[in-house]
Design a protein around this motif. Structure first.
Motif, PDB file in Angstrom:
ATOM      1  N   ARG A 185     -19.529 -34.027   4.154  1.00 52.69           N
ATOM      2  CA  ARG A 185     -19.382 -34.031   2.701  1.00 52.69           C
ATOM      3  C   ARG A 185     -17.942 -33.684   2.292  1.00 52.69           C
ATOM      4  O   ARG A 185     -17.313 -34.386   1.497  1.00 52.69           O
TER       5      ARG A 185
ATOM      6  N   SER B 248     -11.017 -39.480   0.914  1.00 54.18           N
ATOM      7  CA  SER B 248     -10.888 -40.266  -0.319  1.00 54.18           C
ATOM      8  C   SER B 248      -9.653 -39.840  -1.103  1.00 54.18           C
ATOM      9  O   SER B 248      -8.970 -40.678  -1.717  1.00 54.18           O
ATOM     10  N   GLU B 249      -9.349 -38.544  -1.098  1.00 53.07           N
ATOM     11  CA  GLU B 249      -8.144 -38.069  -1.774  1.00 53.07           C
ATOM     12  C   GLU B 249      -6.884 -38.604  -1.101  1.00 53.07           C
ATOM     13  O   GLU B 249      -5.921 -39.007  -1.772  1.00 53.07           O
TER      14      GLU B 249
ATOM     15  N   THR C 127      -9.118 -44.037  -2.246  1.00 49.53           N
ATOM     16  CA  THR C 127     -10.243 -44.961  -2.280  1.00 49.53           C
ATOM     17  C   THR C 127     -11.435 -44.299  -1.615  1.00 49.53           C
ATOM     18  O   THR C 127     -11.287 -43.299  -0.893  1.00 49.53           O
ATOM     19  N   SER C 128     -12.624 -44.827  -1.856  1.00 47.96           N
ATOM     20  CA  SER C 128     -13.830 -44.259  -1.253  1.00 47.96           C
ATOM     21  C   SER C 128     -13.860 -44.551   0.251  1.00 47.96           C
ATOM     22  O   SER C 128     -13.641 -45.684   0.677  1.00 47.96           O
TER      23      SER C 128
ATOM     24  N   PRO D 248     -16.274 -44.220   3.590  1.00 51.15           N
ATOM     25  CA  PRO D 248     -17.622 -43.927   4.101  1.00 51.15           C
ATOM     26  C   PRO D 248     -17.570 -43.218   5.456  1.00 51.15           C
ATOM     27  O   PRO D 248     -17.774 -43.829   6.506  1.00 51.15           O
TER      28      PRO D 248
ATOM     29  N   GLY E 278     -15.367 -36.332   3.741  1.00 56.55           N
ATOM     30  CA  GLY E 278     -15.350 -37.572   2.962  1.00 56.55           C
ATOM     31  C   GLY E 278     -14.517 -37.408   1.698  1.00 56.55           C
ATOM     32  O   GLY E 278     -13.767 -38.325   1.311  1.00 56.55           O
ATOM     33  N   ARG E 279     -14.655 -36.262   1.040  1.00 54.23           N
ATOM     34  CA  ARG E 279     -13.854 -36.007  -0.165  1.00 54.23           C
ATOM     35  C   ARG E 279     -12.369 -35.971   0.166  1.00 54.23           C
ATOM     36  O   ARG E 279     -11.548 -36.564  -0.545  1.00 54.23           O
TER      37      ARG E 279
END
Length: 451
Positions: free
Chosen positions: A130, A137-138, A142-143, A145, A133-134
């Protein structure tokens, strides 16, 4: 109308007869067609005697029980299986994630970063993913997975032990030395550590998540040595990261940096004084003038054999004076032969690899025992010239048709098998096999009668 099959077959690059004509199919044909036990015993005896003669007088690796090393310690990721960094790089390309995102997240925060806490067993897999992943993305804007990346990283297809390392460990233990794994590692959702290896291969396994301390902390190396009951000078440590090797060397361990598992095993052989790899007869390192681009070849092979094929590519050259350069390839569990068109302009009547591939494939479909051909590549962008691939089949190649050094019953078994293969070749219906347009009419009749 049935016409006799034409003689070119196998590696010869032209017309071959006698024992040489059957060198590719002989080994397989004996296994398939000969059931009587006396023939099987004769073949085994011939094989053993041939190998003994081949190696007599040659320099051999020896190992004295009084040698300085008593154990070999392996890091896991990057040494025995692909490293997370390498897996991440390939995954990012496949999922259109900015290059280097995962690696930057690994190192973010230093000793108190998410990845390091995960390696010390201070956080669960779910909490790690969790937050990781954050963070990814930072970094990438972009997101990302990360669940998908973690699934690939821990999958059986990717987390597979390199074959060259498996062989090395087996031989090390056969010599009476101890083996160990010392690795930064993490827990899975089931509460067990991620360890996709056979623990029976090792006397000691030390994992950071279980011990609460990770490389390059000196305490984890001392812990491993203590469990092995050894002094630092008695062990060799293999790792792919410079900082881990530096810490181990400062304690007195001999270290090997692993950039490529194959090269690392060669260096380990030098230190231990005995061979750790399966010897492929009649091969040598690829000569400088015959080198081929390994990166593009490896990409081609992975596309052909499956995208999850992992492990280093081993490439050797056969030392026979063949018209077409021939190479031995090992990639993961695959052992292959590659025959390529020589560079430059070829003069007739050179046997082309395209023609060889066509004949081998047709004869295999007709029931002639030849090596199984896999693919013909005519794209010069891969290795510079057209080539084809076939499966590697261990066996003996007899260059002298008198078969010196073998007993009469051994020669009889081999000659009988050779004759059966020749009969099989000459009984092929060329039109049915799709070779009706091959060669000049009448040319082979004389060749067949001359046999």
């Amino acid at each position: 109308m049935r016409r006799p099959a034409r003689a070119p077959i196998g590696w010869g690059g032209g017309r071959v007869t006698g024992v040489a004509a059957c060198s590719l199919g002989l080994n397989m044909y004996i296994r398939r067609l000969f059931q009587p036990s006396h023939l099987q015993r004769a073949w085994r005896a011939a094989f053993l005697k041939q190998n003994q003669c081949r190696h007599r007088g040659a320099p051999r690796w020896t190992h004295s029980g009084g040698g300085p090393y008593r154990a070999v310690i392996f890091d896991m990721s990057g040494v025995l299986i692909p490293s997370p960094g390498r897996v991440a790089a390939e995954w990012e390309v496949q999922n259109h994630i900015p290059s280097g995102t995962i690696l930057k997240a690994f190192y973010s925060g230093g000793e108190n970063g998410l990845w390091m806490k995960f390696m010390r067993g201070e956080t669960t897999k779910e909490d790690f993913l969790r937050e990781f992943g954050r963070l990814c993305s930072e970094i990438s804007k972009t997101s990302v997975p990360v669940d998908s990346f973690f699934s690939v990283l821990t999958s059986k297809e990717v987390a597979k032990q390199f074959q060259v390392m498996t062989e090395a460990i087996t031989r090390i233990r056969e010599k009476g030395l101890k083996t160990a794994v010392l690795s930064n590692n993490f827990y899975l959702s089931n509460g067990k550590s991620f360890f996709p290896l056979d623990r029976k291969q090792f006397d000691v396994v030390v994992e950071s998540c279980l011990e609460g301390v990770y490389e390059p902390d000196p305490r984890i190396y001392k812990l491993c040595l203590e469990r092995l009951s050894l002094q630092p000078s008695e062990a060799i440590f293999l790792d792919d990261l410079e900082q881990n090797l530096k810490a181990a060397a400062s304690l007195g361990l001999h270290t090997i940096k692993v950039n490529d598992p194959e090269t690392a095993v060669k260096e380990l052989e030098t230190l231990l004084g005995f061979t750790l790899r399966t010897v492929i007869p009649n091969t040598c390192p690829v000569r400088e003038t015959m080198e081929i681009p390994k990166d593009s070849l490896e990409k081609y092979l992975k596309d052909l054999l499956g995208t999850q094929t992992t492990g280093p590519l081993e490439l050797l050259q056969f030392d026979h004076r063949l018209s077409s350069p021939t190479y031995y390839i090992r990639l993961a569990d695959y052992q292959l032969l590659l025959r390529k068109k020589p560079p430059g302009t070829l003069l007739p009547p050179t046997c082309t690899v395209e023609r060889e591939f066509r004949i081998m494939k047709a004869l295999a479909n007709a029931g002639v025992p030849v090596l199984k051909v896999l693919d013909l590549c005519e794209d010069p962008r891969v290795i510079g010239t057209p080539f084809y691939l076939m499966e590697y089949c261990p066996g003996l190649i007899y260059k002298d048709p008198s078969l010196p050094g073998l007993e009469a019953n051994q020669r009889r078994a081999i000659y009988t098998a050779m004759n059966r293969v020749l009969c099989k070749i000459h009984s092929v219906d060329l039109d049915t096999a799709g070779l009706g347009d091959y060669g000049r009419q009448g040319e082979l009749e004389a060749a067949r009668l001359s046999c």
